[in-house]
Design a protein around this motif. Structure first.
Motif, short mmCIF file in Angstrom:
data_model
loop_
_atom_site.label_atom_id
_atom_site.label_comp_id
_atom_site.label_asym_id
_atom_site.label_seq_id
_atom_site.Cartn_x
_atom_site.Cartn_y
_atom_site.Cartn_z
N ILE A 273 0.82 -1.10 0.01
CA ILE A 273 -0.06 0.03 0.10
C ILE A 273 0.85 1.04 -0.08
N SER B 64 2.73 3.51 2.00
CA SER B 64 3.15 4.03 3.39
C SER B 64 3.65 5.42 3.53
N CYS C 139 3.00 -3.92 2.90
CA CYS C 139 1.64 -4.49 2.85
C CYS C 139 0.70 -3.91 3.83
N ASN C 140 -0.65 -3.99 3.96
CA ASN C 140 -1.50 -3.04 4.89
C ASN C 140 -1.02 -3.90 6.23
N ASP D 45 2.62 -2.70 7.54
CA ASP D 45 2.50 -1.17 7.69
C ASP D 45 2.06 -0.71 8.85
N THR D 46 0.99 -1.45 9.34
CA THR D 46 0.15 -1.29 10.43
C THR D 46 0.98 -1.84 11.82
#
Ligand SMILES: [Zn+2]
Length: 325
Positions: A34, A36, A88-89, A92-93
């Motif tokens: 995604i 970032s 990726c999501n 990243d989270t």
């Protein structure tokens, strides 16, 4: 522009666009990445925004430079500002959760490491895209007879590939620490606070010393270059510089450079920032209101310096203007 050149230019634009729009994998797993944010919106970029926009100063890519000049200055919505396709999501989270909170503690080693890790990953991504672009140039029938151009593309692929190797050396060590597989704290970070100025930066810099880093040295892929990690993080009442390096990749110059940020007068601080943005890093942001207050002649001097020195990473550079003066 003659017909041949016009065709060359069209092909280059297509290559550039395809490389930019290509879906990128997460730098850790096989998922798609995604966008970032190098510095988050809440608690950082919103402190320097006007109507949810910031002014982003960015080195233009090789092909765009032709049209728009080497440095681009754009107002960008904070949702898209200072962001790259990095993770990726879920990575990243999960990885950045400790610093995504409003009350991030910039004195904490782990936070300093995470900010630096993310700027390192952005540099890896930029170099991956460069390799892709120059490989496409190299493989394009359009340029097959232009040996000079093909040679340039080949040396760009080589230089960017070696850069990625070096950066991956740092990335692996950082990831061991982030995953708590290694509690060594191999990086040295300093946090230095300044009076609030509405700017931000998140970057890596590799200091090139012409006496030490000869072409022969640079071309040996086993030589891992020294990198320093530079983050300028605006907070409610101050601007914090987080600057660091790996303890086995240090030099007299690095130590002196870091000390040189301490105990500055306001004028010296402005000159240090000017030097940083003109000679060392290529992505930073500033509040649109503050950018408008800068003197046109200083902006002109900054742009002119960039046009001459965009690819110059040498520590021997000297700027003779104050962007903020
Ligand atoms: Zn991932």
């Amino acid at each position: 522009m003659n017909k041949r050149l016009r065709e060359d230019f069209k092909v280059l634009q297509a290559i550039f666009k395809n490389a930019k729009n290509k879906k990128q994998k997460c730098l850790i797993c096989e998922e798609n990445s995604i966008n970032s944010h190098l510095l988050q919106k809440n608690g950082i970029l919103n402190l320097i925004s006007t109507n949810s926009h910031i002014t982003q100063i960015k080195g233009n890519d090789f092909f765009k430079a032709e049209k728009d000049g080497i440095i681009s200055i754009k107002s960008i919505g904070i949702n898209n500002a200072m962001s790259y396709p990095l993770f990726c999501n879920s990575h990243d989270t999960d990885i950045f959760a400790p610093i995504e909170i409003e009350e991030h503690n910039l004195n904490d080693y782990n936070s300093q490491l995470l900010f630096s890790y993310r700027s390192l990953c952005a540099e890896i991504r930029k170099k991956i895209i460069n390799v892709d672009i120059f490989k496409r140039v190299n493989n394009s029938r359009q340029f097959a007879i232009n040996t000079q151009f093909i040679d340039m593309a080949k040396s760009q692929v080589e230089a960017n590939t070696m850069g990625i190797q070096d950066l991956n050396w740092y990335k692996n060590i950082m990831e061991l620490e982030i995953n708590n597989s290694n509690n060594n704290q191999d990086f040295i970070f300093e946090k230095i606070d300044f009076d609030f100025i509405p700017i931000s930066a998140s970057a890596v810099y590799t200091p090139i010393n012409p006496e030490e880093h000869t072409l022969g040295f640079l071309k040996k892929s086993e030589n891992i270059l020294n990198y320093i990690f530079i983050n300028l993080i605006p907070q409610k009442d101050k601007l914090s510089l987080i600057i660091g390096y790996h303890k086995s990749k240090s030099s007299k110059w690095i130590l002196e450079y870091i000390s040189s940020w301490k105990k500055l007068t306001q004028l010296d601080f402005e000159l240090k920032l000017t030097d940083l943005f003109a000679t060392k890093i290529e992505t930073w942001a500033i509040s649109p209101d503050f950018w408008k207050e800068l003197k046109p002649e200083n902006i002109k001097a900054f742009k002119e310096y960039w046009n001459k020195n965009a690819n110059n990473l040498r520590i021997t550079q000297n700027v003779n203007f104050n962007l903020f003066g």
